[in-house]
Scaffold this motif. Structure first.
Motif, mmCIF file in Angstrom:
data_model
loop_
_atom_site.group_PDB
_atom_site.id
_atom_site.type_symbol
_atom_site.label_atom_id
_atom_site.label_comp_id
_atom_site.label_asym_id
_atom_site.label_seq_id
_atom_site.Cartn_x
_atom_site.Cartn_y
_atom_site.Cartn_z
ATOM 1 N N ARG A 131 0.829 -1.205 0.000
ATOM 2 C CA ARG A 131 0.000 0.000 0.000
ATOM 3 C C ARG A 131 0.867 1.261 0.000
ATOM 4 N N ILE A 132 2.004 1.195 0.657
ATOM 5 C CA ILE A 132 2.913 2.354 0.649
ATOM 6 C C ILE A 132 3.432 2.605 -0.762
ATOM 7 N N VAL A 133 3.823 1.532 -1.450
ATOM 8 C CA VAL A 133 4.306 1.688 -2.829
ATOM 9 C C VAL A 133 3.178 2.191 -3.724
ATOM 10 N N GLN A 134 1.970 1.667 -3.527
ATOM 11 C CA GLN A 134 0.833 2.122 -4.332
ATOM 12 C C GLN A 134 0.507 3.585 -4.068
ATOM 13 N N SER A 135 0.683 4.036 -2.822
ATOM 14 C CA SER A 135 0.377 5.429 -2.489
ATOM 15 C C SER A 135 1.318 6.401 -3.194
ATOM 16 N N THR A 136 2.494 5.910 -3.596
ATOM 17 C CA THR A 136 3.430 6.767 -4.323
ATOM 18 C C THR A 136 2.870 7.179 -5.677
ATOM 19 N N PHE A 137 2.046 6.324 -6.263
ATOM 20 C CA PHE A 137 1.525 6.571 -7.603
ATOM 21 C C PHE A 137 0.012 6.775 -7.618
ATOM 22 N N SER A 138 -0.617 6.726 -6.457
ATOM 23 C CA SER A 138 -2.071 6.894 -6.390
ATOM 24 C C SER A 138 -2.419 7.867 -5.265
ATOM 25 N N THR A 139 -3.009 8.997 -5.624
ATOM 26 C CA THR A 139 -3.419 9.984 -4.619
ATOM 27 C C THR A 139 -4.523 9.443 -3.736
ATOM 28 N N GLN A 140 -5.382 8.610 -4.304
ATOM 29 C CA GLN A 140 -6.494 8.053 -3.533
ATOM 30 C C GLN A 140 -5.998 7.171 -2.390
ATOM 31 N N ILE A 141 -5.041 6.296 -2.675
ATOM 32 C CA ILE A 141 -4.489 5.434 -1.621
ATOM 33 C C ILE A 141 -3.700 6.264 -0.621
ATOM 34 N N LEU A 142 -3.022 7.307 -1.087
ATOM 35 C CA LEU A 142 -2.315 8.204 -0.173
ATOM 36 C C LEU A 142 -3.284 8.841 0.811
ATOM 37 N N ILE B 12 1.088 20.971 6.092
ATOM 38 C CA ILE B 12 2.467 20.537 6.354
ATOM 39 C C ILE B 12 2.496 19.082 6.780
ATOM 40 N N SER B 13 1.515 18.671 7.584
ATOM 41 C CA SER B 13 1.442 17.272 7.998
ATOM 42 C C SER B 13 1.196 16.359 6.795
ATOM 43 N N GLU B 14 0.330 16.778 5.881
ATOM 44 C CA GLU B 14 0.078 15.972 4.685
ATOM 45 C C GLU B 14 1.317 15.896 3.802
ATOM 46 N N TYR B 15 2.017 17.006 3.676
ATOM 47 C CA TYR B 15 3.230 17.006 2.849
ATOM 48 C C TYR B 15 4.313 16.124 3.468
ATOM 49 N N VAL B 16 4.468 16.193 4.786
ATOM 50 C CA VAL B 16 5.480 15.371 5.460
ATOM 51 C C VAL B 16 5.146 13.890 5.300
ATOM 52 N N THR B 17 3.867 13.533 5.480
ATOM 53 C CA THR B 17 3.461 12.136 5.313
ATOM 54 C C THR B 17 3.715 11.656 3.892
ATOM 55 N N SER B 18 3.352 12.497 2.910
ATOM 56 C CA SER B 18 3.594 12.142 1.508
ATOM 57 C C SER B 18 5.081 11.980 1.232
ATOM 58 N N SER B 19 5.902 12.862 1.777
ATOM 59 C CA SER B 19 7.349 12.784 1.551
ATOM 60 C C SER B 19 7.927 11.511 2.164
ATOM 61 N N ILE B 20 7.473 11.157 3.359
ATOM 62 C CA ILE B 20 7.966 9.938 4.009
ATOM 63 C C ILE B 20 7.610 8.707 3.184
ATOM 64 N N LEU B 21 6.375 8.650 2.694
ATOM 65 C CA LEU B 21 5.951 7.496 1.904
ATOM 66 C C LEU B 21 6.718 7.403 0.584
ATOM 67 N N LEU C 136 8.710 14.276 -7.485
ATOM 68 C CA LEU C 136 7.367 13.819 -7.114
ATOM 69 C C LEU C 136 6.920 14.456 -5.804
ATOM 70 N N LYS C 137 7.829 14.556 -4.839
ATOM 71 C CA LYS C 137 7.489 15.195 -3.566
ATOM 72 C C LYS C 137 7.164 16.668 -3.775
ATOM 73 N N TRP C 138 7.955 17.350 -4.573
ATOM 74 C CA TRP C 138 7.699 18.765 -4.830
ATOM 75 C C TRP C 138 6.380 18.964 -5.570
ATOM 76 N N TYR C 139 6.105 18.106 -6.539
ATOM 77 C CA TYR C 139 4.849 18.209 -7.293
ATOM 78 C C TYR C 139 3.652 18.052 -6.362
ATOM 79 N N ARG C 140 3.718 17.043 -5.488
ATOM 80 C CA ARG C 140 2.606 16.853 -4.560
ATOM 81 C C ARG C 140 2.491 18.012 -3.583
ATOM 82 N N GLY C 141 3.624 18.556 -3.160
ATOM 83 C CA GLY C 141 3.564 19.704 -2.259
ATOM 84 C C GLY C 141 2.925 20.907 -2.915
ATOM 85 N N ILE C 142 3.229 21.145 -4.176
ATOM 86 C CA ILE C 142 2.627 22.275 -4.892
ATOM 87 C C ILE C 142 1.129 22.059 -5.072
#
Length: 253
Positions: free
Chosen positions: A69-80, A161-170, A210-216
């Motif tokens: 699920r962590i790997v899938q969340s990298t490519f799927s916003t819904q799973i993230l 910021i919490s969402e961005y940090v979680t996304s970056s960690i994943l 990818l992290k920067w794109y999601r943060g923007i």
């Protein structure tokens, strides 16, 4: 028989017991005893990569569905978003182990690049160089974590910021899995390591972008933050500190 063919074609025949392949040469003998062949292969990179493999094996045994699920969340916003709603815990074993694998792989990659260029600590041993870069990479991650917590408290933007940090960690955890095969190939492949270093750098750059794109996207679309605020965040925390640190290390060490 000591001699043969008397006459104009006379020559001496040396007995087989005293004859040597280097008999009669003009080279000076500096070491009368045999010299042992000493291998220059390093053992600790194999131990390091084996340790990463053991961590990945334990993760697969204990938390394989979660890692998928962590790997899938990298490519799927819904799973993230699903993982965020489940209150992702970064202090569980699989999360800590994946973070450690990522940091070890990035440190090993930087060490390999430095070995080729001899830019930093050229006179130090290879193991000391690796631990130096491991400490630097670990320090950067800890620094960013503390600054993000401070910004969330000061700016009152805890959610984004919490969402961005979680996304970056994943993203880091997922791409740490992608980096590991490149580290094995860099160390053990008979081919030019520059090929695999280039591939690893592409993987690492993809993770950063990818992290920067999601943060923007999180800042502009979801939280409607200003573009100047987002640009200031990335320059002040993601880009400028790394450039300053790299310049300081090269000039100092």
């Amino acid at each position: 028989m000591d001699s043969a063919f008397h006459g104009p074609f006379r020559y001496n025949v040396i007995s087989a017991d005293t004859q040597h392949i280097f008999y009669g040469h003009l080279l000076q003998n500096h070491s009368p005893a045999p010299i042992a062949r000493v291998s220059s292969d390093l053992v600790w990179p194999s131990v390091l990569l084996f340790f990463c493999l053991v961590l990945l094996t334990l993760i697969k045994i204990n938390s394989f569905p979660r890692v998928i699920r962590i790997v899938q969340s990298t490519f799927s916003t819904q799973i993230l978003q699903q993982l965020e709603r489940e209150e992702f815990n970064p202090f569980k074993f699989y999360s800590l182990a994946l973070n450690l694998v990522f940091i070890l792989n990035v440190s090993f990659l930087v060490y390999k690049i430095n070995i080729l260029n001899r830019s930093v600590l050229a006179e130090a041993s290879n193991l000391i160089q690796f631990f130096f870069f491991f400490f630097i990479v670990l320090l950067i991650f800890c620094f960013k974590a503390l600054i993000n917590r401070a910004l969330a408290w000061v700016t009152d933007q805890r959610k984004v910021i919490s969402e961005y940090v979680t996304s970056s960690i994943l993203v880091n955890q997922s791409f740490g899995l992608f980096l590991f095969p490149f580290m094995v190939l860099i160390e053990f492949s008979p081919f030019n390591p520059l090929i695999f270093i280039a591939g690893a750098l592409i993987v690492l750059a993809s993770a950063v972008l990818l992290k920067w794109y999601r943060g923007i996207i999180m800042g502009l679309v979801e939280e409607r933050l200003g573009l100047l605020q987002i640009f200031s965040y990335f320059c002040g925390l993601e880009i400028l500190p790394v450039f300053v640190l790299v310049k300081y290390i090269i000039e100092t060490f």
